[in-house]
Design an enzyme around this catalytic site. Structure first.
Site, PDB file in Angstrom:
ATOM      1  N   CYS A  15      82.610 123.373 -47.425  1.00  0.00           N
ATOM      2  CA  CYS A  15      81.876 124.234 -47.373  1.00  0.00           C
ATOM      3  C   CYS A  15      81.166 124.119 -46.227  1.00  0.00           C
ATOM      4  O   CYS A  15      80.655 124.438 -45.044  1.00  0.00           O
ATOM      5  CB  CYS A  15      81.883 123.943 -48.212  1.00  0.00           C
ATOM      6  SG  CYS A  15      82.374 123.941 -50.353  1.00  0.00           S
ATOM      7  N   ASP A 426      60.080  91.522 -28.211  1.00  0.00           N
ATOM      8  CA  ASP A 426      58.868  91.370 -27.855  1.00  0.00           C
ATOM      9  C   ASP A 426      57.949  90.894 -28.685  1.00  0.00           C
ATOM     10  O   ASP A 426      57.071  90.644 -29.265  1.00  0.00           O
ATOM     11  CB  ASP A 426      58.202  93.092 -27.260  1.00  0.00           C
ATOM     12  CG  ASP A 426      57.259  93.208 -26.820  1.00  0.00           C
ATOM     13  OD1 ASP A 426      56.976  93.141 -25.715  1.00  0.00           O
ATOM     14  OD2 ASP A 426      55.949  93.393 -27.467  1.00  0.00           O
TER      15      ASP A 426
HETATM   16  P1  ADP Z   1      53.245  91.421 -24.077  1.00  0.00           P
HETATM   17  O1  ADP Z   1      54.729  91.613 -23.994  1.00  0.00           O
HETATM   18  O2  ADP Z   1      53.180  89.770 -25.258  1.00  0.00           O
HETATM   19  O3  ADP Z   1      53.682  91.891 -25.318  1.00  0.00           O
HETATM   20  P2  ADP Z   1      51.748  92.437 -23.186  1.00  0.00           P
HETATM   21  O4  ADP Z   1      53.361  93.267 -21.821  1.00  0.00           O
HETATM   22  O5  ADP Z   1      51.140  93.870 -23.919  1.00  0.00           O
HETATM   23  O6  ADP Z   1      52.150  91.488 -23.317  1.00  0.00           O
HETATM   24  O7  ADP Z   1      50.967  91.703 -21.023  1.00  0.00           O
HETATM   25  C1  ADP Z   1      51.064  91.045 -20.535  1.00  0.00           C
HETATM   26  C2  ADP Z   1      49.833  90.552 -19.857  1.00  0.00           C
HETATM   27  O8  ADP Z   1      49.473  91.730 -19.277  1.00  0.00           O
HETATM   28  C3  ADP Z   1      49.452  89.935 -20.495  1.00  0.00           C
HETATM   29  O9  ADP Z   1      49.694  87.910 -21.458  1.00  0.00           O
HETATM   30  C4  ADP Z   1      47.656  90.000 -20.116  1.00  0.00           C
HETATM   31  O10 ADP Z   1      47.477  88.449 -18.698  1.00  0.00           O
HETATM   32  C5  ADP Z   1      48.784  90.962 -19.139  1.00  0.00           C
HETATM   33  N1  ADP Z   1      47.212  92.515 -19.598  1.00  0.00           N
HETATM   34  C6  ADP Z   1      47.684  93.510 -20.476  1.00  0.00           C
HETATM   35  N2  ADP Z   1      47.179  93.932 -20.252  1.00  0.00           N
HETATM   36  C7  ADP Z   1      45.738  93.940 -20.055  1.00  0.00           C
HETATM   37  C8  ADP Z   1      44.530  93.938 -20.860  1.00  0.00           C
HETATM   38  N3  ADP Z   1      43.704  95.411 -21.270  1.00  0.00           N
HETATM   39  N4  ADP Z   1      43.661  93.276 -20.190  1.00  0.00           N
HETATM   40  C9  ADP Z   1      43.873  92.155 -19.451  1.00  0.00           C
HETATM   41  N5  ADP Z   1      44.615  91.838 -19.112  1.00  0.00           N
HETATM   42  C10 ADP Z   1      46.086  92.277 -19.824  1.00  0.00           C
HETATM   43 MG    MG Z   2      53.050  93.826 -26.666  1.00  0.00          MG
END
Ligand code: ADP
Ligand code: MG
Length: 746
Positions: A15, A426
């Site tokens: 069906c 992550d």
């Molecule tokens: P994770 O991989 O642990 O989730 P993110 O990718 O969010 O980390 O961030 C990686 C790095 O980038 C942080 O450790 C920081 O140094 C930098 N970073 C990211 N976003 C910001 C922000 N808004 N202000 C300052 N540093 C930032």
């Molecule tokens: Mg992150």
């Protein structure tokens, strides 16, 4: 656009495919998914609003009833609606009682007529006539009539369905019996077989309905979290109104021991609210004026009045129910294959039945055997078990999973999760708490620390990144007043640049700052010393010159190591991807026991690493917080996002986890693996059953009545097998809801 229809009258996979075909033939329709279990159809495509009636007409023309629904969750709602379920079961029970009540006398006459009447031609005719009348009564009763009517309708529309096979079987034996009675040839007389077929179909459908209702139990208990009526203030008094009529801004009363119907802000009163469904947190939370409440959470004690802020499908519980409903409407790859088989099944069965009939007639030399085996083939061959095999498992699995804080987007995601061999974490917010705090501020340029902090925090004010917010919090606590930035520019996962008090201030990862052409040594003369740092860091540059850096502390969740070990024990390879620097990343990896780490990665880098793994043939679950990892989540075989119940909308994730322990990932893997196994078993048994039984029936070794029993049993088996699922994963039903989903060391 998409439309959901409620379809009634479907009994088997055959069906399902005829309804799908009928809907696909409507112009503008791109995609159709019909589900036997929820009796619903999801139709997507370019459909002007008036096309909906065309869809309904198409389904009717195919011999089924259709009705327009407002949303996919309405189908699930109807499925778990208490009174509707009771009514459905009552009808099935009534049919069952009538079928048995009329079949028993026929069986009695068939077996004991010798003892009651002398064996004369007249008495023979008389009791055969009585049997015939009883059978006709059964055929027109609420037990038999719906089956026969639907079978004849299918024949009329030239579509095959399960009822058609049964109808042909019943009619063939009834006509044969009438002929045999008149001609006084007992070999053709099977009144009892015809009756047994109908009765057993009723027994099977009744038991199946009960088991299906049980399968929906977990979803039903979720649906109860969305009450149907609520007390709303209208003028000076509180009146009870249906929940759909609550609008944003209404003042709603939430008394003790009831579920809160919509999201809102408390205006009066005080109450302890159990939010475990939305947060995984088992302890009740105190709500007073000003606190926010979520629909679907439970008032344990006290009472509050609140102002509705989002209602219906926009509220937290609305979204969860929608997601669970969606899980019912998708199909797994395995199920699609099974449906294709089922679609060609009916014509094949008819051919086999015809072959058996003519074979026995021509070479077996017995017309009665010919009729008997053809009837048995028709009855035994129904692919109803095939149609139920997958959806019933998806339903049980998605229901218990949702109660445990695991929301599966659709059936194919459940299937995919059961097959993953790699988990990519992550780091932030999954293995670590994701609530970083500033540990230290190190000044490397010449500027005073307070100025550096003020400018950096000011630049971060508009960023939602946890590190940014921690820095702002830290500055506020130190009573630093933050000027609002002029221009602001943010690069997700890397950092921000803003104009503050005439200065160009950049805050972000080392890679981001060097990309921006910042001069000077970022760690200053703290160099070697600073690299012992185990937490994330952000660097600060003012007017193009390195000014300092901030070290954060982000605690590792106590249960991370045991969750990682659990996944490893299941043979799953794990890997951490993070934007943090190598040392910080390594420290976390060592603490939780993961070998492979990718550090200093941008969101695009994470995505390409995940895609590379997928390309190399790995089946990857990417676990993230769902906010800044959307790209990587979408690139994985299954995206798994940690989320509060309030934000389970992200399209990137196939699975949402409500709670705060990485054990939920292992739980999801366990459940999905068992679900996959049970689906396989079900499909296997459904196929094997049909493949085995047809030859028996065709060769005359299976009497029609036994064929009916075997058919009823096969669908019952797949449903009961699915009900085993929570226990097979090691979850008891009660457990699933009360399980602590917050972080606790194991
Ligand atoms: P994770 O991989 O642990 O989730 P993110 O990718 O969010 O980390 O961030 C990686 C790095 O980038 C942080 O450790 C920081 O140094 C930098 N970073 C990211 N976003 C910001 C922000 N808004 N202000 C300052 N540093 C930032
Ligand atoms: Mg992150």
């Amino acid at each position: 656009m998409s439309v959901t229809l409620r379809i009634s009258g479907m009994h088997c996979a055959g069906c399902v495919s005829s309804v799908e075909q009928a809907l696909r033939a409507v112009p503008g329709v791109r995609e159709v998914t019909v589900q036997l279990l929820t009796e619903s159809a999801d139709v997507r495509g370019e459909l002007p609003p008036d096309r909906s009636s065309q869809l309904v007409a198409a389904v009717r023309a195919a011999g089924y009833e259709a009705q327009l629904l407002t949303s996919p969750s309405a189908a699930t709602q109807a499925l778990v609606n208490d009174s509707a379920a009771r009514e459905r079961l009552r009808r099935h029970r009534q049919a069952l009682v009538q079928a048995i009540g009329l079949t028993l006398p026929i069986l009695f006459l068939e077996h004991f007529h010798h003892a009651m009447w002398p064996d004369t031609r007249i008495s023979q005719l008389l009791f055969r006539f009585t049997e015939g009348v009883l059978l006709v009564m059964l055929m027109v009763s609420p037990a038999g009539a719906p089956i026969l009517a639907s079978g004849l309708r299918a024949a009329w529309q030239r579509t095959g369905n399960m009822d058609l096979l049964i109808t042909l079987g019943v009619l063939a034996s009834a006509v044969g019996s009438a002929y045999g009675s008149l001609m006084n040839d007992a070999a053709y007389v099977h009144f009892h077989a015809a009756a047994m077929i109908l009765a057993l179909v009723c027994v099977g459908r009744y038991l199946e309905q009960r088991a299906r209702d049980r399968a929906a139990a977990a979803i039903a208990s979720l649906a109860q979290r969305a009450p149907r009526t609520a007390l709303v203030r209208r003028g000076a008094e509180l009146v009870s109104v249906p929940v759909e009529q609550i609008v944003v801004g209404d003042v709603v009363s939430a008394p003790a021991h009831a579920a809160i119907p919509t999201d809102g802000d408390v205006t009066e009163g005080e109450a302890a609210v159990d939010e475990s469904l939305m947060t995984g947190e088992p302890m009740p939370v105190l709500k007073r004026p000003g606190s926010a409440v979520l629909g679907g959470t439970l008032v344990m004690e006290g009472m509050i009045l609140y102002r509705a802020t989002s209602v219906g499908r926009a509220s937290a519980i609305g979204r969860i129910l929608e997601l669970v409903a969606q899980a019912q409407s998708g199909k797994t790859a395995m199920q699609r294959a099974a449906d294709r088989v089922a679609a060609v099944f009916t014509p094949i069965v008819l051919a086999v039945a015809a072959l058996a009939f003519f074979g026995w007639w021509a070479w077996g030399g017995s017309a009665s055997m010919a009729a008997r085996s053809a009837i048995a083939v028709l009855v035994v061959a129904c692919p109803c078990a095939l149609g139920l095999a997958t959806p019933v498992v998806v339903m049980v699995a998605s229901g218990v999973a949702a109660l445990r804080g695991i929301l599966v987007r659709n059936a194919s995601m459940l299937e995919a999760m059961g097959g993953i061999d790699t988990v990519v974490w992550d780091k932030t917010g999954t293995l670590t708490q994701g609530a970083p705090e500033v540990e230290s501020l190190n000044v490397t340029g010449g500027a005073p620390a307070m100025d550096v902090l003020r400018l950096a925090a000011a630049a971060e004010q508009l960023s939602t990144h946890p590190l940014a917010q921690a820095l702002v919090r830290h500055a506020r606590r130190a009573n630093v007043s933050l000027p609002s930035p002029g221009t602001f520019e943010s690069r997700p996962g890397q950092g921000v640049c803003a104009r503050v008090e005439g200065h160009e201030v950049c805050v972000g990862s080392a890679a981001y700052l060097s990309e921006r052409g910042i001069s000077g040594n970022l760690t200053g003369d703290l160099g070697a010393d600073a690299s012992k740092q185990a937490g994330p860091r952000v660097f600060i540059a003012i007017d193009g010159k390195a000014a300092g850096f901030v070290s954060f502390f982000d605690a590792i969740r106590p249960s991370s190591a045991s969750a990682v070990a659990r996944l490893r024990a299941r043979g799953i390879t794990q890997e951490i991807l993070t934007g943090d620097e190598a040392i910080a990343a390594r420290a976390v990896a060592d603490a939780v026991g993961i070998e492979r780490v990718g550090s200093a990665m941008s969101p695009a880098g994470k995505q390409s690493r995940v895609e590379e793994l997928v390309r190399s043939g790995r089946r990857v679950a990417m676990v993230g917080d769902g906010v800044n990892d959307a790209a990587a989540l979408a690139g994985a075989t299954v995206g798994v996002a940690f989320a509060g119940g309030a934000d389970v909308t992200g399209e990137a994730a196939g699975i949402h986890l409500i709670g705060s322990t990485p054990h939920l990932v292992a739980d999801a893997v366990d459940l999905a693996r068992v679900a996959r196994r049970v689906i396989r078993q079900n499909l296997f048994w459904a196929f094997v059953y049909n493949a085995l039984m047809i030859p028996f029936a065709a060769t005359g070794r299976l009497p029609p009545a036994a064929a009916a029993a075997a058919m009823a049993l096969s669908s019952l088996t797949v449903v009961l097998n699915a009900l085993r699922l929570p226990r097979a994963v090691g979850w008891r039903r009660a457990d699933a809801a009360n399980q602590t989903r917050t972080d606790q060391p194991a």
